[in-house]
Enzyme design. Structure first.
Site, PDB file in Angstrom:
ATOM      1  N   ARG A   1     -40.510 -32.600  16.987  1.00 29.66           N
ATOM      2  CA  ARG A   1     -41.024 -31.241  16.988  1.00 29.66           C
ATOM      3  C   ARG A   1     -42.428 -31.196  16.418  1.00 29.66           C
ATOM      4  NH1 ARG A   1     -36.463 -27.390  14.539  1.00 29.66           N
ATOM      5  NH2 ARG A   1     -38.337 -26.555  13.526  1.00 29.66           N
TER       6      ARG A   1
ATOM      7  N   ARG B   1     -33.464 -14.121   9.706  1.00 31.45           N
ATOM      8  CA  ARG B   1     -34.345 -14.777   8.737  1.00 31.45           C
ATOM      9  C   ARG B   1     -35.052 -13.771   7.854  1.00 31.45           C
ATOM     10  NH1 ARG B   1     -35.141 -19.770  11.798  1.00 31.45           N
ATOM     11  NH2 ARG B   1     -36.403 -21.244  10.640  1.00 31.45           N
TER      12      ARG B   1
ATOM     13  N   ARG C   1     -37.226 -36.805  11.397  1.00 29.69           N
ATOM     14  CA  ARG C   1     -36.302 -36.285  12.415  1.00 29.69           C
ATOM     15  C   ARG C   1     -36.820 -36.435  13.849  1.00 29.69           C
ATOM     16  NH1 ARG C   1     -34.134 -30.170  11.802  1.00 29.69           N
ATOM     17  NH2 ARG C   1     -36.274 -29.513  12.182  1.00 29.69           N
TER      18      ARG C   1
ATOM     19  N   LYS D   1     -28.240 -27.026   9.879  1.00 23.32           N
ATOM     20  CA  LYS D   1     -27.605 -25.928  10.610  1.00 23.32           C
ATOM     21  C   LYS D   1     -27.348 -26.307  12.062  1.00 23.32           C
ATOM     22  CE  LYS D   1     -31.012 -23.045   9.765  1.00 23.32           C
ATOM     23  NZ  LYS D   1     -31.978 -23.781   8.930  1.00 23.32           N
TER      24      LYS D   1
ATOM     25  N   ARG E   1     -42.961 -23.540   6.041  1.00 18.49           N
ATOM     26  CA  ARG E   1     -41.625 -23.069   6.451  1.00 18.49           C
ATOM     27  C   ARG E   1     -40.744 -22.841   5.225  1.00 18.49           C
ATOM     28  NH1 ARG E   1     -40.831 -27.896  10.291  1.00 18.49           N
ATOM     29  NH2 ARG E   1     -38.637 -27.355  10.538  1.00 18.49           N
TER      30      ARG E   1
HETATM   31  P1  ADP Z   1     -36.214 -24.788  11.046  1.00 19.27           P
HETATM   32  O1  ADP Z   1     -35.073 -23.966  10.501  1.00 19.27           O
HETATM   33  O2  ADP Z   1     -35.928 -26.252  11.062  1.00 19.27           O
HETATM   34  O3  ADP Z   1     -37.541 -24.477  10.407  1.00 19.27           O
HETATM   35  P2  ADP Z   1     -36.046 -23.462  13.690  1.00 19.27           P
HETATM   36  O4  ADP Z   1     -35.906 -24.261  14.902  1.00 19.27           O
HETATM   37  O5  ADP Z   1     -34.898 -22.587  13.295  1.00 19.27           O
HETATM   38  O6  ADP Z   1     -36.435 -24.477  12.552  1.00 19.27           O
HETATM   39  O7  ADP Z   1     -37.350 -22.531  13.774  1.00 19.27           O
HETATM   40  C1  ADP Z   1     -38.624 -23.050  14.068  1.00 19.27           C
HETATM   41  C2  ADP Z   1     -39.691 -21.951  13.987  1.00 19.27           C
HETATM   42  O8  ADP Z   1     -39.366 -20.899  14.930  1.00 19.27           O
HETATM   43  C3  ADP Z   1     -39.782 -21.228  12.647  1.00 19.27           C
HETATM   44  O9  ADP Z   1     -40.614 -21.904  11.740  1.00 19.27           O
HETATM   45  C4  ADP Z   1     -40.371 -19.873  13.087  1.00 19.27           C
HETATM   46  O10 ADP Z   1     -41.751 -19.986  13.371  1.00 19.27           O
HETATM   47  C5  ADP Z   1     -39.665 -19.614  14.396  1.00 19.27           C
HETATM   48  N1  ADP Z   1     -38.386 -18.862  14.230  1.00 19.27           N
HETATM   49  C6  ADP Z   1     -37.128 -19.311  14.532  1.00 19.27           C
HETATM   50  N2  ADP Z   1     -36.206 -18.374  14.280  1.00 19.27           N
HETATM   51  C7  ADP Z   1     -36.878 -17.295  13.782  1.00 19.27           C
HETATM   52  C8  ADP Z   1     -36.486 -16.015  13.307  1.00 19.27           C
HETATM   53  N3  ADP Z   1     -35.201 -15.645  13.289  1.00 19.27           N
HETATM   54  N4  ADP Z   1     -37.454 -15.159  12.889  1.00 19.27           N
HETATM   55  C9  ADP Z   1     -38.746 -15.505  12.913  1.00 19.27           C
HETATM   56  N5  ADP Z   1     -39.192 -16.704  13.324  1.00 19.27           N
HETATM   57  C10 ADP Z   1     -38.278 -17.601  13.766  1.00 19.27           C
END
Ligand code: ADP
Length: 213
Positions: free
Chosen positions: A160, A87, A126, A13, A171
């Site tokens: 990360r 999400r 990554r 994404k 996740r």
């Molecule tokens: P990825 O999709 O690679 O897991 P992101 O960078 O989108 O990583 O998100 C990393 C973390 O940030 C998630 O595992 C969660 O803890 C938190 N997070 C990000 N966006 C949201 C969201 N919309 N709602 C709840 N938690 C979120």
């Protein structure tokens, strides 16, 4: 034009969002990036979310909806790309409300499909540039041997804290339990398009471009 990129962690994404920012002057709204910034700058909210993120759990709807609400007040340029948001169904409803308050539409929801086995290797290998955010992978696009990012010529290699197998498992579980119902939700609304996220980056870019027109 406002769009959502939907898909499991590692689906690509962020990579696709960066391309749309460059080619269509859109604004990327990544809640993951916003939360990591809050964590790195040591704000109260950052301290609250740090452990939750490291475990791979979701942060509360209230926090992320607040972050998005704030960003929607800013410049919209060529439109917003929602990356990693919504999400949960609660976040999806909140987004619909926020957009309608602004007189804005949601023009497309693009689901990026990738199988789970590919996600593990994508994520555990990554890294990104600390300066410009360019994405690297230990096997497919290693960090340059001269130590300088090939995109910006500077920076350092950053990984990360949650890009390890254990957090990734959590996740993925969160994705299937709480986020994947959004696929049906947007399908029922007639807004869902799907691309195969397993192909070459350029191929995925072209497929998304076809959908957006
Ligand atoms: P990825 O999709 O690679 O897991 P992101 O960078 O989108 O990583 O998100 C990393 C973390 O940030 C998630 O595992 C969660 O803890 C938190 N997070 C990000 N966006 C949201 C969201 N919309 N709602 C709840 N938690 C979120």
């Amino acid at each position: 034009m406002n769009i959502i990129l939907l898909g499991p962690p590692g689906a690509g994404k962020g990579t696709q969002a960066r391309h749309l920012v460059e080619t269509r002057n859109m604004i990327q709204l990544s809640t993951g990036d916003m939360l990591r910034e809050a964590k790195d700058s040591g704000t109260e909210m950052g301290k609250i979310v740090a452990d939750v993120m490291a475990r791979g759990d979701l942060v509360t709807d209230e926090i992320v909806i607040g972050l998005i609400r704030e960003k929607l007040e800013g410049d919209k340029a060529g439109g917003f790309i929602f990356d990693g948001f919504p999400r949960t169904l609660g976040q999806a409803d909140a987004l619909a409300e926020l957009l309608s308050e602004k007189g804005e539409n949601l023009d497309a929801v693009i689901e990026m499909q990738v199988d789970d086995a590919a996600l593990v290797s994508r994520i555990t290998g990554r890294s990104t540039c600390s300066n410009c955010g360019e994405v690297y992978h230990d096997e497919t696009k290693p960090w340059p041997a001269d130590g300088k990012c090939s995109n910006c010529g500077g920076g350092s290699q950053k990984r990360r804290a949650d890009d390890n197998e254990e957090s990734l498992k959590q996740r993925l579980m969160e994705y299937y339990k709480k986020t994947s119902p959004l696929i049906g939700y947007y399908y029922a609304k007639g807004q869902l398009s799907t691309v195969d996220g397993l192909g070459e980056i350029e191929g995925v870019q072209a497929a998304i471009s076809d959908i957006l027109g």
